[in-house]
Structures are given as C-alpha cells and as structure tokens.
Scaffold this motif. Structure first.
Motif, PDB file in Angstrom:
ATOM      1  N   ARG A  11       0.757  -1.186   0.246  1.00  0.00           N
ATOM      2  CA  ARG A  11      -0.105   0.121  -0.178  1.00  0.00           C
ATOM      3  C   ARG A  11       0.928   0.790   0.043  1.00  0.00           C
ATOM      4  O   ARG A  11       1.337   1.333   0.938  1.00  0.00           O
ATOM      5  CB  ARG A  11      -1.094  -0.445   1.503  1.00  0.00           C
ATOM      6  N   THR A  16      -2.465   6.482  -0.454  1.00  0.00           N
ATOM      7  CA  THR A  16      -3.446   7.479   0.850  1.00  0.00           C
ATOM      8  C   THR A  16      -2.875   8.552   1.179  1.00  0.00           C
ATOM      9  O   THR A  16      -3.700   8.978   1.999  1.00  0.00           O
ATOM     10  CB  THR A  16      -2.562   5.904   1.958  1.00  0.00           C
ATOM     11  N   GLN A  66       2.985   3.007   2.636  1.00  0.00           N
ATOM     12  CA  GLN A  66       1.531   4.194   3.215  1.00  0.00           C
ATOM     13  C   GLN A  66       1.449   4.824   5.145  1.00  0.00           C
ATOM     14  O   GLN A  66       2.945   3.891   5.773  1.00  0.00           O
ATOM     15  CB  GLN A  66       0.194   2.760   4.059  1.00  0.00           C
TER      16      GLN A  66
END
Length: 720
Positions: A11, A16, A66
C-alpha cells in the motif's frame, strides 16, 4: 500466476497520502517555464507535455510506504536502483527522465516516431565537443548562403519579412489583402509603449503610428482605420462586396505578398522598412534557386490526408507539406537540412542536429505569425492544436542572429545546450521554507547511453523504442511500475500534426530506426474521438500492461476528460484488462493559459492521477460505498482549494466522475447511460457546492435503478 514481486509497497503513499497541494504548488511554478525547469524534454515540440515535478512525485510516492512522508522523499536524494519503470505513451519523455534521475531503469514506448525522437534527445548523452564540431560543419556549408538571401541591398540582415495572403473578390475581381487589422506590429504592453506599425490595406504602404489610432492616410492618399477587410471568415473588397475567403480561393492555396521587413544594423538596432524592388528580385532569385536544387537535396515529402487537425488546412487547399513554406524558406531550409543529413555516420550528435532543425521548422513556415515587440517575435504554428492557415504570416531568418526568435542557431543554445547542461546536472524544484526553490541535490545525471534492447533492464539506463504499447515485445512480469499520460478521448490527433515534422525527418534519417513511411499515423493508435474505438484501443494497452507488471506492481497515469463517456470507456477498459482503481488523486496539470484551454467552456487546471492495482493481486475498491467515494473525491478537491490551488468546475466534474465510475466498476456495475446520468448529477452537485465554498456531503434520496452486471444494485442520489 505472476510470482515476481515488484519493488513497490503493498500500500503506497500515492494511494493514501499523496502530497497533492505541495506538488501543485511546485507544478504551477514549473508550468510557466517548462523549457527552463525541464529542458531535457523541451528540445522539440510534442503535445500535452506533462509536468516533470508532478511525475517525480508520482514515482516517489508509488515507492513510498503507506503513511510515509512522500513529500520528504520527493525533496531528498531518493534512489530507486533496480526499479523498472515503463511509460507506454512516452510522448516527450517526461516519465523516462524522472525515472532515470531517481536511479531507476526506464522503458519509453510511443507509437509515433517523432515522439521517439524527442525522447531520445531527452535521455541520450551528447559529446558537446563533437556536437559543436558537427554544428560548425553545417554552418560552413549553409550559413553564408542562407544569410545572403536574407539581406538588404546595402548588406544589412533582414530578421523578418511580413507577408499578407490575398484573395480576389468573386463579384468584381478586385484583389483584397486579407488583413483583419492594419496594426501589424505593436508592443506586448501597448499602453506603456503606444508606438505601432501600420499598413495601408489597399496599397501596402507602411508608416509608424499608435496602436489605438482612429484614422490614417497613406502616401498614396488612401484613408484607412484599424479594421482591415477581414472579419472572421469573410472579407470585404473596396467596392463593398462581402465574400467567404475559402470560397474565393478556388482550388489553390492563397497567394501572398510581402509588404514590410524588420532589418537589423551592425549596432543591433532594428527598423521597419518597406519592401523594395531589390527585395522582390531577391525572392524571385530564391524561386529560381529552389528549382535548380539537385534531386538529392532534402525537401519535405508527402501529402496531407483528411483529419480533424488537417481539415482546416485542406479547406485552404494546402495539399502537400511542401506548400507550408514559401520558396525562400524551402531553399534556405533545404540547404541546412541537406548539410545535416550529409554529416558522417549516425551519431547522437548528428541526431541532435536533426531534432534541432525539425524544431526550428515550427517557427519557419507560412503558418507562423508575428507576436509583436517586447516578447519572442515568432508565434509558432501550433499555438492552436490544428493546422490553422495564417493570413498574415511572418517569414523569419531560419539560420538566425542573436536577435532572432525560433531560428536554428538560437535554438542551439536555448534548447540543445540547455538540455545538455541539465542532463549532466539536473535541477529540481521543491518547497523550502514555504517558497519554491531550485536545487541540484536531488537527482542523478542522465549520462548513460540508450540501451539497444530491453534485456537485463534491472541494471539501469533507458530503452527507447517506437512501438505500439499494445504489443511491446517485452517479457512477462518485467516491470515494477507503469507510469504514463495516455491520450484522452479527443479530437486532437497528434500524428496528424507530427506529420509536418516527419515530412522532413523521413528524408534526413536522424537515427537508424527512423522510418521512411509516408505518414506517422499507425493502426492501433489510442487517440480517437469515438468512445467505442477509444475504449477498444486503450483496453489493448492496459491488457499488455497487466501482463508486464510484476506481482504487486502498480499502474498510475494522469488523465482529464471533459466528456463523461471518455471516463466511462477508460474505466471499463481498465476493469476488463484486470485492473482495479485504488485511488484517484487530483493534482496540477498543464498550464491553464494555453490558447486551447482558454477557449474551453470549463477549462481544466488539474489532472487526475488514476492509481491501479492488478485484480489478480487481490486489489479491491478503497471505498465501502458510493457515498464514501463521493465524499472522498470532494474532500480531495476541497483540500486543494483550501491550499490555494485553482480548482475549476471542469476539474470538479472530471475528478468526481472518475472516482465514482471507478468505484462502481469495481463493484460490478455496468457504466451505461443510466449510470453515467446519475454520476453526472452528483458531479454537478459537487460543482455547485464547491463553488459556494461548501464541502459536499452525501445525502441519500430516492434510489435510482442501474441495470447491468450488478443486478438489482441501487444507487443513492445525493443532495448538495
């Protein structure tokens, strides 16, 4: 299943916590002078060139975990050794340059050979001594003769000749000089410097006056005002007959007449002077010299074919690329081009001079015009994204002097030398203490020779090739990141415009793989105004990208689209190719002052960064509901607006449409007309709310049925 693991976090910060506001600030600064801040990708014209600072930010954020600080990673000497970055629509080479500067390996593909030539100049190093030596040989072979045919009777240099197209009135056979204004030169700031140059539309006598004059009388006694005989597409002769210009041309391009010249003396002073018999005789000599050129001389070849970007020129009866130049331009340019072609070998330095010459063509043709004083004098032919005939063309000295604009010699310094210095020591833009600053501490140099093939890509360097991105010829699972800016569904067809350059380049053979075909148009081009054809072509590219990505790899691209059908076809193509959109991040796009954008009803300032993962890797929509997707898109836009970034109505529509359609596709909803209507209604509500300074909220109303893959799925309507 693909098992090779990509050098990408599970991620990423791109999905994000992307620093859109910071990059929009830096990108805005870059957009005003792309050729200064990113000169490696500015050696030659290519369309829709994206912002290097934004693409550096995309690559860095895609490789940042992330929750990591992507802004800090952008602003430090991040190194991505071993990461392979593919751009299947490489254009001017922005992705490749930014990847190499970060220490990654770059693969640049484009279906158009002119784009490939631009990328090669952006990425391959030059031996500056060898480049100067090759330039000197071209200068010895051509400069003196080109200069001779741009001289006055007393030996002074003519910087520019002013021409006007003519037409014959169909009713009374009177010749009409096609001026829309009799002020043919004024300062960029006329209220500060009101002096201007005037021309009599009847007899072409010139005189000095003011930019805001009301009436004038020429030496022959003709009285005239500011308004010329032309208004829009019509002209009026002196007998009062009004006619359509195109209809009066018959089956030939317009004829042109010289009426003024700008001359430079030995002290560098410029003056406007009338055309004399000497000037006319010199031009006639060029017509004769052109006819005497040997068959081996380089001249443009090829004909225009019908297309959205060529039809305007075809209506004016420009049938062949050769007709885009007058006789002196053809003769002069041929001398320079032939000297370049005849340089020994196929070196990178010779190739750079081919690209330099091709770039100069943009300013030396019958579709270029005069911008005025106090600015770069020549308005290039692509100020509009169509081949728009110019009624008052400007003929420049193609070799040029230090006082010239858009000339072969001046572009050597402003484009080639500047690009060379940048490649050896790249300068980046970042934010320091609240201000945009330039720094040389962030990037590695671009000094590795281009790779001949794609094998062993993990060892660095760049592989650049002209090829359809739907059939790359690369191995499975060889790419960590696909970062690109695909064509959008539009009428601007780059190949139709690139053929102007190709008509010369095909005769010069810049590098061994440059094609000699009649056109750069290719089957499989993605750019298309038809939604179905656009969707089909881009899906084939996404299918190939899905095959090339390693397990856990990431696809990210910038996109903006005025029509919702363009977004729908794009998202559908991604879904069918096996991708799931995991984020859409709005960020600063192109410069908003372009002629094309300024004419749009809702001009865009932002791009959407569409971030995707492979469905085979387990990717799912980041939103739990359509409500959440709507609020997320609006929150992203609101945050940019609150940070002082210009967020227009077109930007809101595009980002909201993309976000909602992406979520619906991931949920299995068919993006049909009914679905698009609901999404469009929500986008309009977001526009209204953000225009009033509010942050839109999702409010459930009566549900609307959307038929398709998600049987019986209901979509809630939202209120602002």
């Amino acid at each position: 299943m693909n098992s090779r693991r990509a050098n990408v976090p599970v991620r990423s910060a791109l999905e994000t916590c992307f620093p859109s506001a910071m990059l929009s600030t830096v990108g805005t600064h870059e957009s005003w002078r792309k050729e200064v801040h990113r000169p490696a990708t500015s050696t030659h014209k290519w369309w829709a060139k994206r912002l290097g600072s934004v693409f550096r930010g995309i690559i860095v954020a895609a490789t940042t975990e992330q929750g990591g600080d992507a802004a800090a990673a952008y602003s430090c000497a991040t190194r991505l050794t071993g990461t392979v970055v593919l751009d299947p629509f490489a254009g001017s080479g922005v992705t490749g340059v930014e990847a190499i500067k970060l220490g990654a390996t770059a693969i640049c593909m484009d279906i158009n050979p002119v784009a490939t030539l631009v990328q090669r100049q952006a990425l391959q190093p030059w031996d500056l001594a060898a480049l100067y030596d090759a330039y000197a040989r071209v200068e010895r072979a051509s400069h003196a003769e080109v200069d001779r045919v741009h001289r006055t009777e007393d030996g002074r240099t003519v910087l520019y000749y002013f021409w006007v197209a003519t037409a014959v009135c169909p009713q009374c056979a009177v010749k009409v000089n096609l001026f829309d204004s009799t002020v043919y030169s004024k300062d960029a700031y006329p209220k500060r410097k009101p002096r201007a140059q005037l021309v009599c539309p009847e007899c072409l006598d010139i005189q000095e006056g003011r930019f805001d004059f009301k009436a004038a009388i020429c030496a022959a006694g003709h009285e005239f005002s500011q308004a010329g005989p032309v208004e829009r597409s019509k002209a009026t002769c002196r007998n009062g007959h009004s006619f359509k210009i195109v209809s009066a041309l018959g089956d030939r391009p317009p004829e042109y007449e010289m009426y003024s010249k700008m001359v430079a003396n030995a002290r560098g002073e410029k003056s406007y002077e009338p055309i004399t018999q000497w000037d006319r005789a010199l031009y006639m000599e060029c017509e004769n010299l052109l006819e005497q050129l040997p068959d081996s001389a380089v001249l443009p070849r090829g004909s225009l074919t019908s297309g959205n970007n060529t039809n305007q020129a075809l209506k004016w009866n420009f049938r062949e690329w050769r007709q885009f130049f007058n006789a002196r331009q053809l003769y002069s340019l041929s001398i320079i081009a032939t000297a370049i072609r005849d340089l020994d070998g196929l070196s990178a330095e010779r190739e750079a001079l081919c690209a330099l010459f091709s770039g100069a063509l943009e300013f030396n043709n019958l579709f270029a015009s005069f911008k005025g004083e106090g600015t770069g004098a020549v308005r290039h032919m692509f100020s509009n994204h169509v081949l728009k005939p110019e009624r008052t063309p400007l003929e420049a000295h193609p070799w040029g002097t230090p006082q010239s604009s858009g000339a072969f010699s001046t572009l050597l310094k402003s484009r080639i030398e500047r690009a060379h210095n940048y490649k050896e020591a790249p300068i980046d833009l970042t934010v320091r203490h609240g201000n945009v600053a330039r720094t040389a501490e962030l990037s590695t140099s671009i000094t590795a020779p281009l790779r001949e093939d794609w094998m062993n890509l993990g060892t660095g360097g760049a592989y650049v090739v002209t090829r359809s991105a739907a059939d790359t010829g690369l191995a499975d699972a060889c790419v960590d990141l696909v970062i690109t800016d695909p064509p959008f569904m539009d009428n601007v067809h780059y190949a139709e415009l690139a053929d102007f350059f190709h008509s010369w380049l095909r005769e010069m053979r810049p590098h061994a793989d440059y094609p000699s075909d009649d056109t750069t148009r290719r089957a499989g081009e993605v750019q298309n105004a038809d939604p179905a054809e656009f969707g089909k072509a881009i899906e084939a590219v996404w299918v190939e990208c899905e095959r090339l990505l390693k397990h856990g790899g990431l696809l990210a691209f910038t996109y903006h689209q005025a029509r919702i059908s363009g977004w729908a076809r794009l998202i559908e193509a991604l879904h069918r190719a096996g991708f799931v959109v995991t984020a859409i991040q709005p960020v600063k796009g192109e410069m908003t002052t372009s002629v094309v954008k300024a004419g749009a009803s809702e001009p865009s300032n932002l791009d959407s960064i569409v971030v995707c993962r492979r469905a085979a890797d387990g990717a799912t929509s980041p939103h739990s509901s359509l409500d959440q997707a709507f609020e997320y898109a609006c929150a992203q836009l609101g945050a940019l607006r609150d940070a002082g970034v210009d967020v227009g109505k077109g930007d809101v529509r595009s980002v909201v449409r993309g976000t909602l359609l992406a979520h619906l596709a991931a949920e299995g909803v068919t993006l049909d007309d009914a679905c698009q209507e609901v999404v469009d209604r929500l986008a309009s509500q977001a526009v209204e709310a953000l225009a009033e300074g509010q942050r839109p909220r999702a409010v459930e109303h009566t549900s609307t049925r959307v038929d398709g893959a998600a049987d019986d799925r209901q979509l809630a309507l939202f209120g602002g």
